[in-house]
Enzyme design. Structure first.
Site, PDB file in Angstrom:
ATOM      1  N   GLU A  97       9.739  48.044 -31.466  1.00 57.77           N
ATOM      2  CA  GLU A  97      10.206  49.037 -32.545  1.00 57.77           C
ATOM      3  C   GLU A  97       9.759  50.527 -33.189  1.00 57.77           C
ATOM      4  O   GLU A  97       9.062  50.304 -34.233  1.00 57.77           O
ATOM      5  CB  GLU A  97       9.484  48.199 -34.355  1.00 57.77           C
ATOM      6  CG  GLU A  97       8.129  47.606 -34.034  1.00 57.77           C
ATOM      7  CD  GLU A  97       7.726  46.642 -35.039  1.00 57.77           C
ATOM      8  OE1 GLU A  97       7.010  47.154 -36.203  1.00 57.77           O
ATOM      9  OE2 GLU A  97       7.922  45.325 -34.740  1.00 57.77           O
ATOM     10  N   CYS A 129       8.719  42.303 -33.592  1.00 55.84           N
ATOM     11  CA  CYS A 129       8.503  41.992 -32.601  1.00 55.84           C
ATOM     12  C   CYS A 129       8.542  41.250 -31.189  1.00 55.84           C
ATOM     13  O   CYS A 129       8.056  40.335 -30.541  1.00 55.84           O
ATOM     14  CB  CYS A 129       6.854  41.408 -32.873  1.00 55.84           C
ATOM     15  SG  CYS A 129       5.853  42.456 -33.736  1.00 55.84           S
ATOM     16  N   HIS A 252       3.831  35.100 -29.535  1.00 58.98           N
ATOM     17  CA  HIS A 252       3.547  35.793 -30.234  1.00 58.98           C
ATOM     18  C   HIS A 252       1.691  35.943 -30.613  1.00 58.98           C
ATOM     19  O   HIS A 252       1.540  35.044 -30.938  1.00 58.98           O
ATOM     20  CB  HIS A 252       4.321  36.192 -30.653  1.00 58.98           C
ATOM     21  CG  HIS A 252       4.084  37.823 -31.583  1.00 58.98           C
ATOM     22  ND1 HIS A 252       3.990  38.678 -31.328  1.00 58.98           N
ATOM     23  CD2 HIS A 252       3.627  38.422 -32.766  1.00 58.98           C
ATOM     24  CE1 HIS A 252       3.903  39.378 -31.763  1.00 58.98           C
ATOM     25  NE2 HIS A 252       3.764  39.322 -33.389  1.00 58.98           N
TER      26      HIS A 252
END
Length: 364
Positions: A97, A129, A252
């Site tokens: 990103e 993400c 994550h």
């Protein structure tokens, strides 16, 4: 629903993402910049040292580093471990990103730098993400369909946070590259994957805005936990596995608490997530977060180990991927620097240097 959506039932097996041709990781590589901004520095500047910090420090790219240059470094490490010629790679995909150009692909820069041009497919991927695992899954499909023998998937970011915002404590830099290839030449074979997405506005950035915004109450339970828990559970249900079947798992890491809580809810023990939990030392590397953690796990994994990779991307979605390590791991991992070597290679900077390197001071 905090414990993850269980609507699918028996249909989950049919929704398991698994290619016709068995695919695995032929090579992997990590990269983390050497500069580190201690969380105490952000705290010192914005709260006079009274607020504390969720992490020890975060990785900061140097003034000559961006997503493209870092992707090249990680890709070269992956090539070294795979032991294949760059010309054999038929797809170069970069998930991020923080692509350096709004219009001009990062992927072509990487492909040119590693020598994969011109007979290759190239594209940039975006999904906050989880853009890295998005590229990873596409590479599985590309190789699994027989369209290619090797495809390169990268998750890399130079994350930004508005000065003084909570994101500034954790928004770090770094990521990982993976070369996907036939199972018979791989160091870890993909057993299957599962994706779970909804339209959840937890984090976003409009065109021409420099810094992202977060949706406060949407960030935790409706976004991260719902998607991460659901994708993990649906994948394990489809494969007939439980947390006890996995030697290690990586989730994550927007901060240290979220992945630790998700792992606990799912039934994983702390020692199963320790090797891949890098956020406290390098921050949240966004599209590179879970993929970077997996490289650290692979640096220690043993043949036969089953591994779980779970990403999360705001907006929102999660990819869960199950892997089994082969006996090729021992010889391959020594061909490139280990992830912890990058983590430990550090040079601390103060907030002023951080502002300079990240170009946060604009003159008018």
């Amino acid at each position: 629903m905090l414990d993850g959506d269980r609507r699918f039932g028996e249909k989950t097996t049919l929704m398991l993402l698994k290619p016709i041709r068995d695919v695995g990781i032929a090579g992997y590589g990590a990269y983390v910049p050497r500069y580190r901004l201690p969380g105490s520095e952000v705290d010192r500047v914005w709260t006079d040292g009274r607020g504390g910090s969720p992490i020890k420090e975060k990785a900061v790219p140097g003034p000559d580093e961006d997503t493209a240059t870092m992707s090249v470094e990680a890709a070269r490490n992956a090539l070294a471990r795979a032991g294949v010629e760059a010309a054999a790679i038929r797809a170069v995909w970069v998930g991020s990103e923080s692509h350096p150009y709004a219009v001009k692909p990062t992927s072509t820069i990487v492909a040119e730098a590693i020598g994969a041009v011109p007979a290759t497919q190239a594209a940039d991927w975006e999904f906050a993400c989880k853009a890295g695992t998005e590229a990873f899954q596409a590479a599985i499909g590309f190789v699994g369909s027989g369209m290619a023998d090797y495809a390169l998937a990268i998750g890399m970011d130079t994350a930004q946070g508005r000065p003084g915002d909570a994101l500034e404590y954790t928004a770090g830099a770094g990521g990982a590259a993976y070369i996907l290839g036939p199972a018979e030449v791989s160091l870890a074979v993909v057993e299957g994957s599962f994706s779970y997405v909804t339209d959840t506005p937890d984090f976003f950035r409009r065109p021409y805005q420099h810094y992202p915004q977060h949706g406060s109450r949407f960030t935790g339970d409706p976004a991260y936990f719902k998607h991460v828990l659901a994708s993990s559970r649906q994948l394990m249900d489809a494969l007939g596995t439980t947390p006890a079947d996995y030697a290690a798992a990586v989730f994550h890491q927007p901060n240290p608490k979220f992945p630790e809580r998700a792992a606990k809810i799912l039934g994983f023990k702390p020692e199963q997530t320790q090797a891949g939990l890098l956020c406290p030392m390098v921050g949240n590397t966004y599209a590179g977060s879970s993929m970077l953690g997996l490289t650290s796990i692979l640096d220690e994994a043993q043949p036969g180990d089953r591994l779980l990779l779970v990403s999360f991307g705001s907006g929102a979605g999660s990819d869960a991927i199950s892997l089994r390590v082969t006996d090729r791991i021992g010889e391959r991992r020594g061909r490139a620097p280990r992830t912890r070597a990058y983590v430990e290679r550090r040079k601390a900077i103060d907030y002023g240097m951080y502002v300079r390197y990240r170009k946060k001071l604009h003159m008018h």
